[in-house]
Design a protein around this motif. Structure first.
Motif, PDB file in Angstrom:
ATOM      1  N   HIS A  52       0.829  -1.205   0.000  1.00 18.22           N
ATOM      2  CA  HIS A  52       0.000   0.000   0.000  1.00 18.22           C
ATOM      3  C   HIS A  52       0.869   1.263   0.000  1.00 18.22           C
ATOM      4  O   HIS A  52       0.674   2.165  -0.816  1.00 18.22           O
ATOM      5  N   ILE A  53       1.837   1.317   0.894  1.00 16.88           N
ATOM      6  CA  ILE A  53       2.706   2.501   1.001  1.00 16.88           C
ATOM      7  C   ILE A  53       3.524   2.700  -0.258  1.00 16.88           C
ATOM      8  O   ILE A  53       3.625   3.816  -0.767  1.00 16.88           O
ATOM      9  N   MET A  54       4.084   1.625  -0.786  1.00 14.56           N
ATOM     10  CA  MET A  54       4.893   1.764  -1.997  1.00 14.56           C
ATOM     11  C   MET A  54       4.018   2.131  -3.191  1.00 14.56           C
ATOM     12  O   MET A  54       4.445   2.866  -4.074  1.00 14.56           O
ATOM     13  N   GLY A  55       2.789   1.660  -3.208  1.00 15.64           N
ATOM     14  CA  GLY A  55       1.852   2.058  -4.257  1.00 15.64           C
ATOM     15  C   GLY A  55       1.558   3.545  -4.207  1.00 15.64           C
ATOM     16  O   GLY A  55       1.467   4.210  -5.242  1.00 15.64           O
ATOM     17  N   LEU A  56       1.412   4.093  -3.004  1.00 10.51           N
ATOM     18  CA  LEU A  56       1.195   5.537  -2.849  1.00 10.51           C
ATOM     19  C   LEU A  56       2.418   6.321  -3.317  1.00 10.51           C
ATOM     20  O   LEU A  56       2.293   7.461  -3.763  1.00 10.51           O
ATOM     21  N   GLN A  57       3.592   5.706  -3.208  1.00 12.57           N
ATOM     22  CA  GLN A  57       4.832   6.346  -3.653  1.00 12.57           C
ATOM     23  C   GLN A  57       5.106   6.090  -5.141  1.00 12.57           C
ATOM     24  O   GLN A  57       6.155   6.436  -5.651  1.00 12.57           O
ATOM     25  N   LYS A  58       4.140   5.447  -5.809  1.00  6.54           N
ATOM     26  CA  LYS A  58       4.245   5.118  -7.245  1.00  6.54           C
ATOM     27  C   LYS A  58       5.391   4.163  -7.540  1.00  6.54           C
ATOM     28  O   LYS A  58       6.026   4.220  -8.572  1.00  6.54           O
ATOM     29  N   GLU A  59       5.681   3.299  -6.588  1.00  5.64           N
ATOM     30  CA  GLU A  59       6.723   2.280  -6.757  1.00  5.64           C
ATOM     31  C   GLU A  59       6.064   0.914  -6.867  1.00  5.64           C
ATOM     32  O   GLU A  59       5.251   0.562  -6.025  1.00  5.64           O
ATOM     33  N   GLY A  60       6.419   0.164  -7.887  1.00  9.12           N
ATOM     34  CA  GLY A  60       5.921  -1.197  -7.998  1.00  9.12           C
ATOM     35  C   GLY A  60       6.672  -2.095  -7.028  1.00  9.12           C
ATOM     36  O   GLY A  60       7.844  -1.871  -6.744  1.00  9.12           O
ATOM     37  N   LEU A  61       6.004  -3.088  -6.504  1.00  3.87           N
ATOM     38  CA  LEU A  61       6.624  -3.974  -5.530  1.00  3.87           C
ATOM     39  C   LEU A  61       6.180  -5.391  -5.843  1.00  3.87           C
ATOM     40  O   LEU A  61       5.017  -5.735  -5.665  1.00  3.87           O
TER      41      LEU A  61
END
Length: 103
Positions: A52-61
Motif C-alpha cells: 500500500h505505502i509503496m503504491g502511494l509512492q508510485k513504486e511497484g513492488l
C-alpha cells in the motif's frame, strides 16, 4: 476513543483490513474529531501495508521485493526501536532495487 493512537494501524492483519475496509476499525470519520487515519511501519507490519505505502509512492513492488523489504523494515525498526517513516521505507526499497540491479 479519540486518543493519539485511535486511528493509527501497524499490525499486519489489522493494517491490511483497515486498508481494505477502513470502517472495520474506524467506526466514525477521524476528521470528525480532528484526526486522520495513518499507518505505522514497524516490526509488526505486514506485506500488504508495504504494498500500500509503496503504491502511494508510485513504486511497484513484486512478491520477492516485498518480502525482502518487509524483512529489512522489521530489522531496521527493531534496531532503531521505533517505527519507520515513509521516506525511510522508500530508501530501504531503493537500496534493495540497486542491489538487485547490481547483481
Amino acid at each position: 476513543v479519540t486518543g493519539p493512537g485511535a486511528f493509527r494501524h501497524e499490525s499486519g492483519v489489522h493494517a491490511a483490513a483497515a486498508i481494505k475496509e477502513p470502517r472495520a476499525f474506524e467506526p466514525f470519520d477521524p476528521k470528525a474529531v480532528g484526526q486522520e487515519s495513518s499507518f505505522v511501519v514497524g516490526k509488526h507490519s505486514g506485506l500488504r501495508l508495504l504494498e500500500h505505502i509503496m503504491g502511494l509512492q508510485k513504486e511497484g513492488l513484486n512478491q520477492v521485493e516485498g518480502r525482502m523489504l518487509l524483512r529489512r523494515v522489521r530489522m531496521e525498526a527493531v534496531r532503531l526501536k521505533r517505527p519507520l517513516s515513509t521516506p525511510e521505507v522508500s530508501r530501504l526499497f531503493q537500496r534493495l532495487t540497486v542491489m538487485d540491479t547490481a547483481s
